[in-house]
Design a protein around this motif. Structure first.
Motif, PDB file in Angstrom:
ATOM      1  N   GLY A 184     -21.738  23.432  25.698  1.00  8.11           N
ATOM      2  CA  GLY A 184     -21.632  24.853  25.053  1.00  8.11           C
ATOM      3  C   GLY A 184     -21.687  25.841  25.690  1.00  8.11           C
ATOM      4  O   GLY A 184     -20.546  26.627  24.623  1.00  8.11           O
ATOM      5  N   LEU A 185     -21.929  25.627  27.086  1.00 13.09           N
ATOM      6  CA  LEU A 185     -20.735  27.014  27.486  1.00 13.09           C
ATOM      7  C   LEU A 185     -20.063  27.076  27.139  1.00 13.09           C
ATOM      8  O   LEU A 185     -19.219  28.455  27.367  1.00 13.09           O
ATOM      9  CB  LEU A 185     -21.898  26.660  29.075  1.00 13.09           C
ATOM     10  CG  LEU A 185     -21.279  27.688  30.188  1.00 13.09           C
ATOM     11  CD1 LEU A 185     -22.998  29.146  29.690  1.00 13.09           C
ATOM     12  CD2 LEU A 185     -22.140  27.659  31.644  1.00 13.09           C
ATOM     13  N   SER A 190     -14.894  29.669  25.823  1.00  8.82           N
ATOM     14  CA  SER A 190     -13.278  29.648  25.872  1.00  8.82           C
ATOM     15  C   SER A 190     -12.992  30.038  24.153  1.00  8.82           C
ATOM     16  O   SER A 190     -12.439  30.499  23.820  1.00  8.82           O
ATOM     17  CB  SER A 190     -13.062  28.418  25.533  1.00  8.82           C
ATOM     18  OG  SER A 190     -13.158  27.803  26.970  1.00  8.82           O
ATOM     19  N   GLY A 191     -13.922  30.330  23.364  1.00 15.60           N
ATOM     20  CA  GLY A 191     -13.925  30.318  21.946  1.00 15.60           C
ATOM     21  C   GLY A 191     -12.477  29.775  20.845  1.00 15.60           C
ATOM     22  O   GLY A 191     -12.218  28.359  21.863  1.00 15.60           O
ATOM     23  N   GLY A 192     -13.249  29.474  20.277  1.00 21.50           N
ATOM     24  CA  GLY A 192     -11.756  29.083  19.574  1.00 21.50           C
ATOM     25  C   GLY A 192     -11.740  27.306  18.768  1.00 21.50           C
ATOM     26  O   GLY A 192     -13.001  26.820  19.624  1.00 21.50           O
ATOM     27  N   LEU A 198     -11.180  21.562  24.990  1.00 23.51           N
ATOM     28  CA  LEU A 198     -11.493  21.080  26.915  1.00 23.51           C
ATOM     29  C   LEU A 198     -12.112  19.837  27.222  1.00 23.51           C
ATOM     30  O   LEU A 198     -12.593  19.672  28.110  1.00 23.51           O
ATOM     31  CB  LEU A 198     -12.249  22.220  27.540  1.00 23.51           C
ATOM     32  CG  LEU A 198     -12.193  22.774  29.140  1.00 23.51           C
ATOM     33  CD1 LEU A 198     -11.298  22.130  30.163  1.00 23.51           C
ATOM     34  CD2 LEU A 198     -12.553  23.883  29.183  1.00 23.51           C
ATOM     35  N   ILE A 199     -13.434  19.668  26.704  1.00 21.51           N
ATOM     36  CA  ILE A 199     -15.101  18.838  26.302  1.00 21.51           C
ATOM     37  C   ILE A 199     -13.935  17.595  26.435  1.00 21.51           C
ATOM     38  O   ILE A 199     -14.223  16.669  27.274  1.00 21.51           O
ATOM     39  CB  ILE A 199     -15.703  19.029  26.103  1.00 21.51           C
ATOM     40  CG1 ILE A 199     -16.063  19.199  24.276  1.00 21.51           C
ATOM     41  CG2 ILE A 199     -16.664  20.665  26.505  1.00 21.51           C
ATOM     42  CD1 ILE A 199     -16.937  19.589  23.947  1.00 21.51           C
ATOM     43  N   PHE A 200     -13.187  17.373  25.203  1.00 21.95           N
ATOM     44  CA  PHE A 200     -12.834  16.333  25.286  1.00 21.95           C
ATOM     45  C   PHE A 200     -12.749  15.434  26.204  1.00 21.95           C
ATOM     46  O   PHE A 200     -12.411  14.649  26.618  1.00 21.95           O
ATOM     47  CB  PHE A 200     -11.858  16.144  23.961  1.00 21.95           C
ATOM     48  CG  PHE A 200     -12.811  17.173  22.582  1.00 21.95           C
ATOM     49  CD1 PHE A 200     -14.226  16.594  22.657  1.00 21.95           C
ATOM     50  CD2 PHE A 200     -11.753  17.320  21.292  1.00 21.95           C
ATOM     51  CE1 PHE A 200     -14.865  16.244  21.482  1.00 21.95           C
ATOM     52  CE2 PHE A 200     -12.976  17.555  19.877  1.00 21.95           C
ATOM     53  CZ  PHE A 200     -14.342  17.231  20.194  1.00 21.95           C
ATOM     54  N   MET A 275     -23.785  27.509  22.034  1.00 23.21           N
ATOM     55  CA  MET A 275     -24.349  27.645  22.650  1.00 23.21           C
ATOM     56  C   MET A 275     -25.974  27.277  22.514  1.00 23.21           C
ATOM     57  O   MET A 275     -26.667  26.209  23.740  1.00 23.21           O
ATOM     58  CB  MET A 275     -24.215  28.876  23.447  1.00 23.21           C
ATOM     59  CG  MET A 275     -24.946  29.063  24.509  1.00 23.21           C
ATOM     60  SD  MET A 275     -23.992  28.342  26.296  1.00 23.21           S
ATOM     61  CE  MET A 275     -24.874  27.499  26.748  1.00 23.21           C
ATOM     62  N   LYS A 276     -26.566  27.307  21.436  1.00 18.89           N
ATOM     63  CA  LYS A 276     -27.806  27.397  21.206  1.00 18.89           C
ATOM     64  C   LYS A 276     -28.630  25.555  21.769  1.00 18.89           C
ATOM     65  O   LYS A 276     -29.591  24.746  21.550  1.00 18.89           O
ATOM     66  CB  LYS A 276     -28.674  27.419  19.821  1.00 18.89           C
ATOM     67  CG  LYS A 276     -28.545  29.506  20.405  1.00 18.89           C
ATOM     68  CD  LYS A 276     -29.099  30.234  18.900  1.00 18.89           C
ATOM     69  CE  LYS A 276     -30.013  31.510  19.991  1.00 18.89           C
ATOM     70  NZ  LYS A 276     -30.768  32.128  18.325  1.00 18.89           N
TER      71      LYS A 276
END
Length: 440
Positions: A184-185, A190-192, A198-200, A275-276
């Motif tokens: 979430g961070l 990073s947005g969009g 990135l996380i994938f 993020m939440k």
């Protein structure tokens, strides 16, 4: 005694599997409670697998939702996953029983990496590739969990199984606490779609590391011929313990089928913030981590009966606030309450099944088939729950309808306890009979 047991054919099988509990009257619990190096390595592989999934699995559904806001589409994604996982369990059973189960474990981790590689490759077209993505994810889950559960059974016994399950839950909760929060961070920062990609990519790297770690696990010997009918005869035989166990696993799957993707989606749709959602996972997994640690140390066979009942009832009660709304605060109350009491339900649910597998010679010889039977029953329940969900939301996406479905299927742990209660009580009486007093 070792000197006498080693003379029987059954004891040689028992020595090879290490997880069987049958005919072990002379064992000393205080000597077997510790986990060995192979168990620690298996826990590490499990931690990497769950960490990679925790980092991205929740957000795959959110990613698809943002592309195409359709509850039914996510339901079908789950259905394809469940069907392909079930088929993989059944087909791969022969490989795991008669071949190299470590290769199956390794293939499951590699398939998880392939899944996230495909998500990266499809990008914003991922919603159109739901059948393929569900298929690959199901193959990954089937190969990994089948081989993991068989190896887990072989390297544990009745006395350290609750401890292993406690560590599994604790490490899983730690992954579930930090990984989604970090996701979430990263997404928020990073947005969009950059954060999602990135996380994938990070998940892909974690699964590669997990595949490498499996080479340090010892190769397990094949254990006979695979029975394609998966113990159908035992289910048809009156008085078989596997009848109640199988129905209990179907009931457990009813909850898992819906809750596996709806809860995270409700948190996201009520806040509109990744993020939440990450914070939600952080708080609830932190509570689960502490609870699994405590439950893993305190839950003994003699305490499973009341412990599992308490967990099942409280998990059901904490769904009630959702009937009045799914705002972030309400979801957090539900999530924290579930996290605290889930271990009381989950640890006995797993342990009682594997104790049955280790309880007699026939079940130990067919441990792969018994593990597959358990997983097929769980998937049958998941499939039933998910199909009912799809049928309902296809007619109406009324939020109250979704909440009622959550209450109905979310209360299934009480049914699981009811179906297993005799086995839970028998475990308590078994301990009392051995010690001459009630240890609980």
């Amino acid at each position: 005694m070792p000197g006498t047991l080693s003379k029987s054919p059954w004891s040689s099988l028992r020595d090879r599997t290490q997880g069987s509990d049958y005919a072990d009257a002379d064992h000393k619990p205080q000597q077997k409670a510790k986990l060995g190096r192979q168990a620690a390595l298996l826990l590490a592989v499990h931690a990497l697998f769950t960490c990679g999934n925790a980092l991205s699995a929740t957000f795959v559904n959110i990613y698809i939702w943002k592309i195409k806001q359709d509850y039914a589409l996510l339901g079908w994604f789950a259905v394809v996953h469940q069907l392909s996982m079930s088929l993989t369990f059944w087909l791969a059973g022969k490989w795991v029983k008669e071949g190299n189960k470590m290769n199956a474990l390794r293939a499951g981790v590699i398939a998880a990496a392939v899944f996230y590689g495909l998500v990266l490759a499809f990008g914003t077209r991922a919603a159109d590739a739901v059948p393929l993505l569900g298929l690959v994810q199901g193959i990954s889950s089937g190969l990994f969990w089948l081989s993991f559960n068989v190896v887990y059974f072989e390297i544990t016994d009745r006395d350290n199984r609750d401890r292993f399950n406690g560590w599994t839950g604790l490490l899983g909760s730690l992954s579930g606490m930090l990984a989604p929060w970090l996701s979430g961070l990263l997404i928020a920062g990073s947005g969009g779609n950059t954060g999602y990609r990135l996380i994938f990519a990070i998940s892909l790297a974690i699964f590669v590391a997990g595949a490498v770690l499996t080479f340090w696990l010892h190769r397990r010997e094949p254990s006979g011929r695979y029975e394609w009918r998966i113990g159908l005869g035992t289910l048809l035989r009156r008085g078989s313990p596997w009848r109640s166990i199988t129905w209990a696993m179907v009931a457990q799957g009813l909850r898992e089928g819906i809750f596996g993707f709806v809860i995270a989606l409700l948190v996201y749709t009520s806040t509109g913030s990744e993020m939440k959602l990450g914070n939600f996972s952080l708080y609830t997994s932190a509570a689960a981590l502490l609870s699994f640690w405590v439950a893993g140390r305190l839950l003994k066979p003699s305490r499973r009966f009341w412990g599992m009942l308490t967990g099942a009832l409280m998990m059901s009660l904490f769904i009630l606030p959702l009937l009045w709304g799914t705002g972030y605060s309400t979801m957090l109350i539900f999530g924290l309450g579930t996290a605290v009491f889930m271990p009381l339900f989950a640890i006995p649910s797993v342990s009682v099944v594997f104790d049955q597998i280790g309880g007699n010679e026939a079940d130990v010889r067919q441990r792969e088939e018994r593990v597959i039977l358990r997983e097929l029953a769980l998937n049958a329940g998941r499939l039933i729950g998910t199909v009912v969900f799809i049928a309902c939301v296809s007619r109406s996406a009324n939020p109250m309808l979704i909440r009622i479905l959550l209450l109905i299927f979310g209360s299934s742990p009480v049914l699981v306890w009811a179906l297993l209660r005799q086995r839970l009580r028998a475990a308590s009486h078994s301990v009392v009979g051995k010690t001459g007093k009630n240890p609980g």
